[in-house]
Scaffold this motif. Structure first.
Motif, PDB file in Angstrom:
ATOM      1  N   ARG A 157       1.334  -7.400  -5.619  1.00 37.14           N
ATOM      2  CA  ARG A 157       0.721  -8.865  -5.318  1.00 37.14           C
ATOM      3  C   ARG A 157      -0.941  -8.470  -5.731  1.00 37.14           C
ATOM      4  N   LEU A 158      -1.471  -7.461  -5.189  1.00 39.61           N
ATOM      5  CA  LEU A 158      -2.900  -7.338  -5.378  1.00 39.61           C
ATOM      6  C   LEU A 158      -2.876  -6.856  -6.896  1.00 39.61           C
ATOM      7  N   VAL A 159      -2.299  -6.048  -7.761  1.00 44.35           N
ATOM      8  CA  VAL A 159      -2.440  -5.717  -9.093  1.00 44.35           C
ATOM      9  C   VAL A 159      -2.238  -7.142  -9.947  1.00 44.35           C
ATOM     10  N   ASP A 160      -1.144  -7.922  -9.403  1.00 47.99           N
ATOM     11  CA  ASP A 160      -1.130  -9.003 -10.410  1.00 47.99           C
ATOM     12  C   ASP A 160      -2.332 -10.187 -10.123  1.00 47.99           C
ATOM     13  N   ASP A 161      -2.872 -10.102  -8.784  1.00 49.89           N
ATOM     14  CA  ASP A 161      -4.024 -11.167  -8.661  1.00 49.89           C
ATOM     15  C   ASP A 161      -5.237 -10.699  -9.547  1.00 49.89           C
ATOM     16  N   LEU A 162      -5.489  -9.571  -9.630  1.00 50.40           N
ATOM     17  CA  LEU A 162      -6.496  -8.908 -10.478  1.00 50.40           C
ATOM     18  C   LEU A 162      -6.398  -9.190 -11.793  1.00 50.40           C
ATOM     19  N   GLU A 163      -5.203  -8.667 -12.228  1.00 45.65           N
ATOM     20  CA  GLU A 163      -4.748  -8.944 -13.630  1.00 45.65           C
ATOM     21  C   GLU A 163      -5.092 -10.416 -14.113  1.00 45.65           C
ATOM     22  N   SER A 164      -4.597 -11.310 -13.265  1.00 46.23           N
ATOM     23  CA  SER A 164      -4.640 -12.733 -13.779  1.00 46.23           C
ATOM     24  C   SER A 164      -5.954 -13.122 -14.015  1.00 46.23           C
ATOM     25  N   VAL A 165      -7.130 -12.718 -13.396  1.00 42.42           N
ATOM     26  CA  VAL A 165      -8.392 -12.880 -13.880  1.00 42.42           C
ATOM     27  C   VAL A 165      -8.901 -11.957 -14.917  1.00 42.42           C
ATOM     28  N   GLY A 166      -8.277 -11.024 -15.422  1.00 46.41           N
ATOM     29  CA  GLY A 166      -8.818 -10.111 -16.577  1.00 46.41           C
ATOM     30  C   GLY A 166      -9.218  -8.808 -15.875  1.00 46.41           C
ATOM     31  N   ILE A 167      -8.861  -8.396 -14.698  1.00 48.20           N
ATOM     32  CA  ILE A 167      -9.384  -7.226 -14.155  1.00 48.20           C
ATOM     33  C   ILE A 167      -8.198  -6.142 -14.080  1.00 48.20           C
ATOM     34  N   ASN A 168      -8.295  -4.976 -14.856  1.00 48.96           N
ATOM     35  CA  ASN A 168      -7.397  -3.961 -14.945  1.00 48.96           C
ATOM     36  C   ASN A 168      -7.485  -3.245 -13.692  1.00 48.96           C
ATOM     37  N   VAL A 169      -6.500  -2.501 -13.222  1.00 49.07           N
ATOM     38  CA  VAL A 169      -6.329  -1.614 -11.937  1.00 49.07           C
ATOM     39  C   VAL A 169      -6.285  -0.211 -12.509  1.00 49.07           C
ATOM     40  N   GLY A 170      -6.987   0.559 -11.941  1.00 49.41           N
ATOM     41  CA  GLY A 170      -7.146   1.877 -12.361  1.00 49.41           C
ATOM     42  C   GLY A 170      -7.117   2.877 -10.912  1.00 49.41           C
ATOM     43  N   LEU A 171      -6.712   4.016 -11.436  1.00 51.20           N
ATOM     44  CA  LEU A 171      -6.307   5.058 -10.002  1.00 51.20           C
ATOM     45  C   LEU A 171      -7.275   6.425 -10.468  1.00 51.20           C
ATOM     46  N   TYR A 172      -6.867   7.327  -9.512  1.00 47.86           N
ATOM     47  CA  TYR A 172      -7.514   8.712  -9.696  1.00 47.86           C
ATOM     48  C   TYR A 172      -6.292   9.629  -9.449  1.00 47.86           C
ATOM     49  N   VAL A 173      -6.376  10.826 -10.354  1.00 47.57           N
ATOM     50  CA  VAL A 173      -5.398  11.864 -10.193  1.00 47.57           C
ATOM     51  C   VAL A 173      -5.855  13.276 -10.628  1.00 47.57           C
ATOM     52  N   ASN A 174      -5.111  14.278 -10.326  1.00 40.68           N
ATOM     53  CA  ASN A 174      -5.658  15.615 -10.419  1.00 40.68           C
ATOM     54  C   ASN A 174      -4.559  16.435 -10.327  1.00 40.68           C
ATOM     55  N   PRO A 175      -4.454  17.669 -10.806  1.00 40.90           N
ATOM     56  CA  PRO A 175      -3.469  18.376 -10.954  1.00 40.90           C
ATOM     57  C   PRO A 175      -2.742  19.166  -9.715  1.00 40.90           C
ATOM     58  N   CYS A 176      -3.490  18.768  -8.562  1.00 37.55           N
ATOM     59  CA  CYS A 176      -3.178  19.372  -7.122  1.00 37.55           C
ATOM     60  C   CYS A 176      -2.143  18.694  -6.580  1.00 37.55           C
ATOM     61  N   ILE A 177      -1.377  19.119  -5.732  1.00 38.66           N
ATOM     62  CA  ILE A 177      -0.146  18.498  -4.956  1.00 38.66           C
ATOM     63  C   ILE A 177      -0.244  19.105  -3.621  1.00 38.66           C
ATOM     64  N   ASP A 178      -0.372  18.138  -2.644  1.00 41.67           N
ATOM     65  CA  ASP A 178      -0.656  18.468  -1.045  1.00 41.67           C
ATOM     66  C   ASP A 178       0.880  18.720  -0.568  1.00 41.67           C
ATOM     67  N   GLU A 179       1.166  19.413   0.359  1.00 41.94           N
ATOM     68  CA  GLU A 179       2.229  19.620   1.067  1.00 41.94           C
ATOM     69  C   GLU A 179       2.293  18.658   2.361  1.00 41.94           C
ATOM     70  N   ILE A 180       3.075  17.561   1.895  1.00 42.33           N
ATOM     71  CA  ILE A 180       3.100  16.535   3.258  1.00 42.33           C
ATOM     72  C   ILE A 180       3.597  16.940   4.451  1.00 42.33           C
ATOM     73  N   PRO A 181       3.028  16.824   5.562  1.00 46.87           N
ATOM     74  CA  PRO A 181       3.652  17.338   6.909  1.00 46.87           C
ATOM     75  C   PRO A 181       4.844  16.649   7.053  1.00 46.87           C
ATOM     76  N   PRO A 182       5.930  17.226   7.735  1.00 49.92           N
ATOM     77  CA  PRO A 182       7.253  16.748   7.847  1.00 49.92           C
ATOM     78  C   PRO A 182       7.299  15.345   8.391  1.00 49.92           C
ATOM     79  N   HIS A 183       6.593  14.973   9.403  1.00 53.91           N
ATOM     80  CA  HIS A 183       6.486  13.306   9.909  1.00 53.91           C
ATOM     81  C   HIS A 183       6.051  12.564   9.332  1.00 53.91           C
ATOM     82  N   LEU A 184       5.384  12.833   8.062  1.00 50.42           N
ATOM     83  CA  LEU A 184       4.756  11.884   7.103  1.00 50.42           C
ATOM     84  C   LEU A 184       5.743  11.856   5.785  1.00 50.42           C
ATOM     85  N   ARG A 185       6.759  12.617   5.825  1.00 49.48           N
ATOM     86  CA  ARG A 185       7.645  12.485   4.461  1.00 49.48           C
ATOM     87  C   ARG A 185       8.653  11.350   4.563  1.00 49.48           C
TER      88      ARG A 185
END
Length: 805
Positions: free
Chosen positions: A391-419
């Protein structure tokens, strides 16, 4: 030394030895200068006799030495007829000398170097031996090349070269595409030196003390590299004698580097090998280029101007591609974080002010670690921090605002209790062998800490690349997250001793250090193409190498401190980083404005911090992308400038200016695509004989050819002294015009919100720009009943014997 003395001191020792000029001996029989044509270039091996005084001085030294020898006390020594040789390479049509050496001084050399690297220091050089005694034994001239062969020696003992004197082959070959280019290849061949160390090749050339060297990518913090030793490596760490030199760190602090320079007279050189290299420009009359590789390969460019040299370089290395139109016409790109509520609140505050917004970059879309100011590298949406994401993405795009993110080649080992409820990306990559490994333990290489394990995807592994492209970019970022753009960053240094797919045994990581971020940029480029999103989706890279420019627009690192004044290396260093990157092919360079203020400065935002953030906004509105950064990962405790009404008002103002420049900037993007010219330029490119710009002291820049910007880089400034080059200039905020016949200095009103900006009155785009800014209320026209103020006063009034503009 005699042979016995040399043997005694022959033990290998690690030193900090630098490349210094050596000697050149001619062993091929030549009686006169040898001129050889290679395409449009003339390669000459010139001969010269030493002057009589030098011959006599050498003879006396030899005679004195012989007198001290008991066995040869009666030996007569005649003054030798010493013939010195040097190389000169000239582009005949332009008479441009691209390479020349001093008579009797070597122009190629080699060294044995060990390279070390640790978790907190970059690649370090340790010299084992240095061969700068060069001989010319054979010269072969073919239809399209010249090959010079000989030996390189560590020294001369009892009149003979050292027994371990490797052979070299220098090949100068006609470029297959461009007649203004000459390819160079230097290879050192010797079985005797294998196993001692990595080979390091270098070439030396004459230069003039007044030459201005520009380029080397986004990280160079000065407009002229003359007098410096530039170490070209994508390493993000600092260190003494390491590849991340001070001059390459104070700029953007990103990993966008290029082994390439251009001089103001049009001469240019760039390496085509990917290993780390060193350009030693510290000397007035000579420079050297050193690379750690089994072969040194490069290309000389002979041009009539720096702009022409940049066009040729871009045609060989790859020109930039245009960005989607919405990035230019819709306004600013905001870097936001903190969850759905915070993003909506800041967007609403700017929307009420009428701020044009093209996109929103949500950097913490994967969630934040509780004990550090860093996001999880798991590359799936954090639903607790961002509920109702779609809904956040749709609301922003409805007024002409595109959504961007951040990414890199690293990957974290997520702790078991957060998986629970999350996709376990690390497990998928580890099970399939897609992560970089430690060659000693054969386990995944840890780029994190002991308490937080982080792996990195091996960009030399084709299967891993395809997995990352499909799983992360297409499925998660473009698919489930619905993003239209993203920041692709390589935020670590590929270890030289790690185990890569291209190097299963480890130890050849030097060839990976610079190529790794470029390969990561290709992943995003291919993902957009495969998804059919060309012309719509795009990404920005803050890491790369020589050919990254043809893949993606580039940015200085988001971790540039925005509170530094000019003298502290902040804004000035960032501007020089953008300019040098543009000269080296990164024609669409820019830098995000950080909205994070360290909390230690007090509650709220101080007037100094507010001034500096506003000054950064002023400068970056005249670049390729107008982008802000939320400060994630910069400071652990900070105050957001988005909470300050003055900053929001200025952000709105400069977003309108950026949007109004869209039509003019579109022409500059076309120049970048077809001619390789950067959008943001150093004035010396258009005024190559102006002594003010040749000194390299200017803090001004040009947006294309018709706009001249002199950003204010200190807090509390209301008037600035500005140097204007020749031309017919108009003051953007008052409309007052003046023809400057010769470059001169002017006092210009420069309150916050109105930095010194001038435009060419002959540019048709400028009339439209002024009209749009007047309609938006950015430029306030003077009414008859309005009192005279500094900002709209007559700028030609004399004051203190200095002309006011």
């Amino acid at each position: 030394k005699n042979q016995k003395g040399y043997a005694k001191n022959a033990r290998v020792s690690v030193t900090k030895q630098k490349v210094e000029p050596g000697r050149l001996f001619l062993r091929v029989p030549l009686e006169e200068d040898t001129d050889m044509e290679v395409g449009d270039f003339r390669v000459s091996v010139k001969l010269s006799m030493v002057d009589p005084e030098t011959v006599e001085r050498v003879a006396k030294k030899l005679e004195s030495a012989n007198k001290n020898k008991k066995t040869n006390s009666n030996m007569n020594v005649e003054a030798p007829k010493i013939t010195l040789a040097n190389i000169v390479v000239v582009h005949v049509p332009t008479l441009q000398v691209v390479w020349s050496s001093e008579p009797g001084v070597n122009f190629v050399g080699g060294a044995g170097i060990l390279v070390s690297q640790s978790s907190d220091t970059p690649c370090q050089e340790h010299f084992l031996w240095h061969a700068n005694i060069q001989t010319i034994d054979v010269i072969n001239h073919g239809k399209s090349d010249v090959i010079i062969r000989g030996h390189l020696s560590k020294g001369i003992y009892n009149g003979e070269l050292h027994k371990k004197s490797p052979r070299y082959a220098l090949i100068l070959r006609k470029h297959p595409v461009n007649s203004q280019c000459l390819n160079l290849s230097l290879q050192i061949e010797s079985e005797d030196i294998q196993g001692e160390a990595n080979q390091s090749h270098f070439i030396t050339s004459n230069t003039d003390a007044t030459d201005v060297f520009m380029g080397f990518g986004h990280r160079l913090s000065t407009p002229n590299a003359k007098g410096m030793e530039i170490r070209v490596s994508s390493s993000s760490k600092k260190g003494k004698n390491g590849y991340a030199s001070k001059e390459m760190q104070e700029g953007g602090a990103g990993n966008l580097v290029v082994p390439h320079f251009v001089t103001t007279n049009g001469a240019s050189f760039f390496l085509t090998t990917s290993e780390p290299s060193v350009f030693d420009l510290r000397h007035d009359d000579w420079y050297s280029v050193r690379v750690q590789s089994s072969v040194l390969k490069g290309t000389w460019i002979a041009a009539s101007s720096a702009l022409e040299a940049m066009t040729i370089h871009a045609s060989l290395q790859g020109r930039v591609k245009k960005m989607p139109m919405w990035t230019q016409r819709n306004g600013a790109m905001l870097g936001l974080s903190g969850g759905t509520f915070t993003v909506r609140r800041i967007h609403k505050a700017l929307q009420q002010r009428g701020c044009p917004i093209a996109g929103v970059v949500i950097s913490d879309w994967t969630g934040m670690k509780t004990k550090s100011n860093r996001m999880w590298y798991n590359w799936v949406i954090e639903r607790e921090l961002y509920p109702n994401w779609q809904r956040l993405v749709d609301d922003l795009e409805s007024v002409g605002i595109n959504v961007g993110l951040y990414v890199n080649p690293c990957i974290d080992e997520i702790p078991p209790h957060l998986r629970s409820g999350r996709r376990y990306i690390f497990g998928e990559a580890e099970d399939n062998g897609y992560l970089i490994k430690d060659p000693n333990t054969k386990e995944v290489y840890n780029f994190g800490t002991d308490s937080a394990f982080t792996g990195a995807v091996d960009m030399t592994n084709l299967d891993a690349v395809n997995w990352f492209k499909e799983t992360i970019i297409r499925n998660e970022i473009l698919g489930r997250a619905g993003a239209s753009f993203w920041m692709a960053d390589t935020n670590f240094d590929p270890p030289i001793g790690a185990k890569y797919k291209c190097d299963p045994d480890g130890g050849r990581g030097l060839s990976v250090v610079n190529q790794f971020p470029q390969e990561f940029a290709k992943v995003s480029r291919d993902a957009i193409r495969d998804a059919g999103r060309d012309g719509d989706a795009f990404f920005v890279a803050s890491s790369g190498f020589s050919q990254t420019a043809q893949l993606v627009p580039t940015s200085l690192s988001d971790r540039v401190s925005n509170l530094h004044a000019k003298k502290d290396g902040g804004m000035m260093a960032a501007l020089n980083g953008i300019i040098n990157g543009g000269i080296s092919g990164f024609a669409l360079g820019h830098c995000a404005v950080s909205m994070a203020v360290p909390e230690k400065l007090g509650k709220g935002i101080s007037s100094r911090s507010r001034d500096m953030i506003c000054r950064w906004l002023e400068m970056m509105a005249f670049t390729t992308l107008f982008r802000t950064h939320d400060g994630e990962g910069i400071v652990t405790s900070s105050i957001s400038a988005y909470e300050d009404n003055v900053v929001l008002d200025q952000l709105t103002r400069w977003s309108k200016v950026y949007k109004a420049l869209a039509s003019y900037r579109q022409n500059l993007l076309s120049e970048a695509s077809f001619q390789g010219w950067p959008v943001v330029r150093h004035p010396v490119l258009h005024y190559p004989t102006d002594k003010h710009f040749l000194k390299g002291i200017s803090s001004s820049f040009m947006l294309g050819t018709s706009m001249y910007v002199a950003p204010v880089m200190e807090p509390g400034v209301t008037t600035a002294r500005v140097y204007l080059p020749p031309g017919a200039w108009g003051h953007l905020w008052t409309g007052v015009t003046r023809t400057v016949k010769t470059g001169d200095y002017f006092d210009v009103p420069a309150p916050v919100g109105e930095p010194p900006v001038f435009y060419s009155i002959h540019c048709p785009h400028m009339n439209n720009l002024v009209w749009v800014l007047q309609e938006e209320g950015v430029i306030v026209t003077k009414k008859k009943d309005q009192k005279k103020s500094k900002m709209i006063s007559n700028p030609f009034k004399k004051k203190d014997n200095l002309r006011a503009f």
